[in-house]
Design a protein around this motif. Structure first.
Motif, PDB file in Angstrom:
ATOM      1  N   UNK A   1       0.850  -1.093   0.085  1.00 13.36           N
ATOM      2  CA  UNK A   1       0.115  -0.107   0.024  1.00 13.36           C
ATOM      3  C   UNK A   1       0.984   1.057   0.188  1.00 13.36           C
TER       4      UNK A   1
ATOM      5  N   UNK B   1     -11.092   5.386  12.573  1.00  7.23           N
ATOM      6  CA  UNK B   1     -10.330   5.260  13.681  1.00  7.23           C
ATOM      7  C   UNK B   1     -11.258   5.384  14.907  1.00  7.23           C
TER       8      UNK B   1
ATOM      9  N   UNK C   1      -7.538   6.029   7.347  1.00  8.34           N
ATOM     10  CA  UNK C   1      -6.847   5.286   8.612  1.00  8.34           C
ATOM     11  C   UNK C   1      -5.581   5.925   9.033  1.00  8.34           C
TER      12      UNK C   1
ATOM     13  N   UNK D   1      -4.710   5.253  20.989  1.00  4.42           N
ATOM     14  CA  UNK D   1      -4.933   6.130  19.816  1.00  4.42           C
ATOM     15  C   UNK D   1      -4.974   7.721  20.075  1.00  4.42           C
TER      16      UNK D   1
ATOM     17  N   UNK E   1      -2.817   9.636  17.333  1.00 10.22           N
ATOM     18  CA  UNK E   1      -3.765   9.960  15.995  1.00 10.22           C
ATOM     19  C   UNK E   1      -4.131  11.356  16.008  1.00 10.22           C
TER      20      UNK E   1
ATOM     21  N   UNK F   1      -9.389  -3.782  14.466  1.00  7.07           N
ATOM     22  CA  UNK F   1      -9.542  -2.644  14.198  1.00  7.07           C
ATOM     23  C   UNK F   1      -8.143  -2.061  14.246  1.00  7.07           C
TER      24      UNK F   1
ATOM     25  N   UNK G   1      -5.222  -3.587  14.223  1.00  3.51           N
ATOM     26  CA  UNK G   1      -4.223  -4.067  13.199  1.00  3.51           C
ATOM     27  C   UNK G   1      -4.517  -3.346  11.932  1.00  3.51           C
ATOM     28  N   UNK G   2      -5.817  -3.218  11.775  1.00  2.00           N
ATOM     29  CA  UNK G   2      -6.191  -2.485  10.345  1.00  2.00           C
ATOM     30  C   UNK G   2      -5.739  -1.306  10.323  1.00  2.00           C
ATOM     31  N   UNK G   3      -5.673  -0.502  11.342  1.00  2.00           N
ATOM     32  CA  UNK G   3      -5.544   0.986  11.635  1.00  2.00           C
ATOM     33  C   UNK G   3      -3.914   1.085  11.517  1.00  2.00           C
ATOM     34  N   UNK G   4      -3.434   0.286  12.110  1.00  2.87           N
ATOM     35  CA  UNK G   4      -1.992   0.348  12.182  1.00  2.87           C
ATOM     36  C   UNK G   4      -1.033  -0.034  10.882  1.00  2.87           C
ATOM     37  N   UNK G   5      -1.656  -1.153  10.357  1.00  2.00           N
ATOM     38  CA  UNK G   5      -1.092  -1.814   9.296  1.00  2.00           C
ATOM     39  C   UNK G   5      -1.499  -1.296   8.017  1.00  2.00           C
ATOM     40  N   UNK G   6      -2.769  -1.055   8.142  1.00  2.00           N
ATOM     41  CA  UNK G   6      -3.554  -0.549   6.972  1.00  2.00           C
ATOM     42  C   UNK G   6      -4.215  -1.539   6.410  1.00  2.00           C
ATOM     43  N   UNK G   7      -5.181  -1.672   5.539  1.00  2.00           N
ATOM     44  CA  UNK G   7      -6.023  -2.646   5.352  1.00  2.00           C
ATOM     45  C   UNK G   7      -6.730  -2.694   3.708  1.00  2.00           C
TER      46      UNK G   7
END
Lengths: 253, 419
Positions: A24, A173, A217, B135, B139, B360, B362-368
């Motif tokens: 990505x 988020x 995100x 977060x 963030x 959530x 993992x998806x936020x940190x690693x990107x999804x």
């Protein structure tokens, strides 16, 4: 599942995730931000806007919103300013006056109180009302929220303005902390009842995120991405308004 | 969704026999509606396991697997299944305790269960706090400066944490356990009423539901708002589950097996499917008559809309009809993971909530991308299965020497934990 195979599984999963993350990071696609047409079409109309444009009268737009209708310290890049620019471009013969009224941290009910006064003072042709975020954050009773939006829209219509509703942002988020669906649903209901176009900001932003236009995100700290998202929102909103006023074809022909 | 149409084992306990059932239970217990210890209703486990998986997937951001969850095909979702089966199994286990050991002992056992659920809830809240705090400090996307205001409660932990302990402050996705706690708190009263007159208990439940709709009763939450699952409404499913467990299902079996019922259910499910289709494909919404739309919407989950309840009933009726209790598939290896998860529902439910947070994250940190999303969901389900396997291994192997009273352990499983 034995403990051993569990470890292997977790490792494999992490490797997969890391690979996806790298992939990505590499493809920084240009900012297409296409919006599928079904998200921009509406059955409801904006007769007052259409009339003003056809009679070459100035178009006065009032954006009523909360903090997500602006970008702190770069207001001119936020979607209302972008909307104005896009409208000017598409309606070159119509003067566009746009003003923004921010009600930071206020629920729909709290905004209601001042709406009529605001409309009497500014005499807008079109009021774009962005709401729902504060209500969702304070988890106001969805029925009360619906009542408040309902009253607000009725008041605006009685005061002689066309109305467009703008719903919440898609904010992945905070998805575990803010429950958006009840507020999205209720705004849709009110829009249907009053025959008011609803600009589905939530669905549009989610579409961009899913399509890879924006990584919503992202932990990125600068205002750069916010500006790009707002530019796209402003452009989409201008299309939406012109489409609802049934002006797009008239102008192009 | 359970043994609604079938007799469980033995004859059902009729209302008139309630008083002497206790005496009978003391000697040989053939007169009551409960099966012999050890005989499990696998369909309950199966569907509860399924509900747990679906709740987990629904709590994650939308991904491919989301399309397998039933909320996309009708009005009701996994929460209805979970609450109904919880009511069914709770009545089943503690109802027997009440017959065998009396009101006080049964109440004491229920209270111990309530305490366990409460502790689990607080444990999850702690994990949630950790996630939020992380977060909040990391963030700072200016696009979401407004939404990040939700973190403001971290500025006054003194109030927030106390409110959380009082069950009034609940983060998103942490609403089911408080509902479950409240329902279980009232279980002794419900069972006591059921023992006296099952139909009266059910009638009172319906009355409470109706009054709640009429007078708009709700429980307030902190800092503002209300309980996402209104217990005054959701109790209807729980009590209905209990009523089915205590002989109601048996008495309904004629209605359930009639073809008229079947066709009504099918028609309703198809209509509901069509309506949900217009949500996903907005291009179709012009087909919906406006008048019906205005009458029908919003279909509230908070107050368990009648349309949702009816949708669940239709699903349950068809399930019971087409999935017999002795269906051989229930013993197959392929359904084993679901059944295992359903047998340890409290643990797996909590794990699911935690995994949803983690997912959530993992998806936020690693990107999804779509693939990562699907992978996270699948991994979560595998972990739930693994954990269920470990728990049952503990119960059957590791703890075997410690407790010889195997029958109590099995009964406890029916209610999703130790009784």
């Amino acid at each position: 599942m034995r403990p051993g195979s569990g470890t292997v599984l977790v490792l494999a999963l992490l490797a997969g995730l890391a690979a996806a993350g790298l992939a990505r990071a590499q493809d920084a696609a240009p900012q297409a931000c296409e919006v599928p047409s079904y998200l921009l079409s509406t059955e409801s109309t904006l007769p007052k806007v259409a009339e003003a444009v056809k009679n070459a009268r100035p178009l006065t737009v009032l954006v009523v919103g909360s903090r997500s209708s602006t970008i702190l310290s770069s207001e001119n890049s936020a979607y209302p300013a972008r909307l104005q620019a896009a409208l000017k471009e598409k309606l070159p013969s119509t003067p566009i006056n746009l003003s923004v009224e921010l009600h930071t941290g206020k629920t729909a009910e709290e905004v209601d109180a001042g709406l009529v006064k605001l409309v009497e003072a500014k005499r807008p042709t079109l009021v774009i009302w962005q709401t729902g975020t504060v209500d969702a954050m304070r988890s106001v009773d969805p029925d009360d929220f619906r009542g408040a939006v309902d009253e607000g829209v009725a008041a605006l219509q009685n005061a002689g303005a066309d109305v467009v509703l703008v719903n919440l942002q898609y904010s992945p988020r905070t998805e575990t902390m803010i429950s958006a669906p009840p507020y999205l649903d209720n705004m849709r209901v009110v829009a249907q009842q009053h025959n008011v176009p609803l600009f589905d900001r939530f669905a549009i932003m989610r579409h961009w995120n899913d399509a890879g236009d924006f990584d919503l995100f992202s932990t990125f700290h600068g205002t750069d991405m916010a500006k790009r998202v707002h530019a796209c929102l402003g452009r989409a909103l201008s299309k939406f308004v012109l489409d609802a006023a049934r002006l797009d074809q008239a102008q192009q022909n | 969704m359970s043994s609604i149409a079938d007799p469980v084992a033995g004859t059902p306990r009729s209302d008139a026999k309630a008083s002497d059932a206790k005496a009978a239970a003391a000697s040989s217990a053939p007169a009551i509606a409960f099966p012999v210890a050890g005989e499990r209703e696998l369909r309950l486990d199966l569907f509860r396991g399924m509900a747990l998986w679906l709740i987990f997937i629904d709590h994650l951001p939308t991904n491919i697997l989301t399309w397998f969850t039933i909320r996309n095909y009708g009005f009701s979702d996994a929460t209805e299944i979970f609450i109904f089966i919880s009511g069914y199994t709770a009545a089943f286990v503690y109802g027997r305790a009440m017959l065998e050991a009396g009101f006080v002992v049964a109440t004491a056992r229920i209270m111990r269960r309530v305490w366990q659920i409460y502790v689990a809830h607080v444990f999850l809240f702690t994990i949630f706090l950790a996630e939020i705090s992380y977060v909040a400090t990391r963030f700072e996307n200016p696009l979401y400066s407004e939404e990040m205001g939700i973190m403001d409660f971290l500025k006054q932990p003194d109030v927030t944490i106390v409110q959380a302990l009082l069950l009034r402050f609940r983060p998103v996705n942490m609403d089911v356990l408080p509902l479950y706690i409240v329902l279980m708190l009232f279980l002794p009263v419900i069972l006591w009423l059921m023992k006296w007159r099952a139909d009266v208990a059910l009638g009172l439940s319906v009355l409470l539901y109706a009054l709640t709709w009429h007078f708009d009763w709700y429980l307030t939450a902190y800092p503002s708002g209300f309980w996402i699952f209104n217990p005054f409404c959701w109790q209807l499913l729980f009590v209905f589950g209990a009523w089915c467990a205590l002989g109601g299902a048996q008495r309904m079996s004629r209605i359930l097996s009639s073809p008229v019922t079947m066709w009504i259910c099918i028609t309703y499910l198809v209509a509901a499917f069509f309506v949900t289709l217009t949500w996903h494909i907005p291009q179709l919404s012009f087909l919906m008559p406006k008048r019906i739309e205005q009458w029908m919407y919003p279909i509230t989950k908070t107050d368990l809309d009648v349309l949702r309840f009816a949708h669940f009933l239709a699903l349950a009726a068809l399930t019971v009809r087409f999935l017999p209790k002795d269906w051989s598939g229930l013993k197959s290896r392929w359904l084993r993971p679901l059944i295992l998860c359903g047998q340890h529902s409290l643990e797996i439910f909590c794990l699911g909530v935690f995994l949803a947070f983690a997912g959530h994250f993992v998806l936020a940190e690693v990107g999804g991308g779509a693939l990562t999303h699907a992978l996270v969901s699948l991994a979560g389900i595998l972990i739930m299965w693994g954990m269920a396997w470990v728990i049952s291994w503990y119960k059957h192997s590791a703890d075997k020497g410690a407790s010889k009273t195997k029958s109590t352990a099995i009964n406890a499983d029916m209610a999703g934990g130790s009784a």
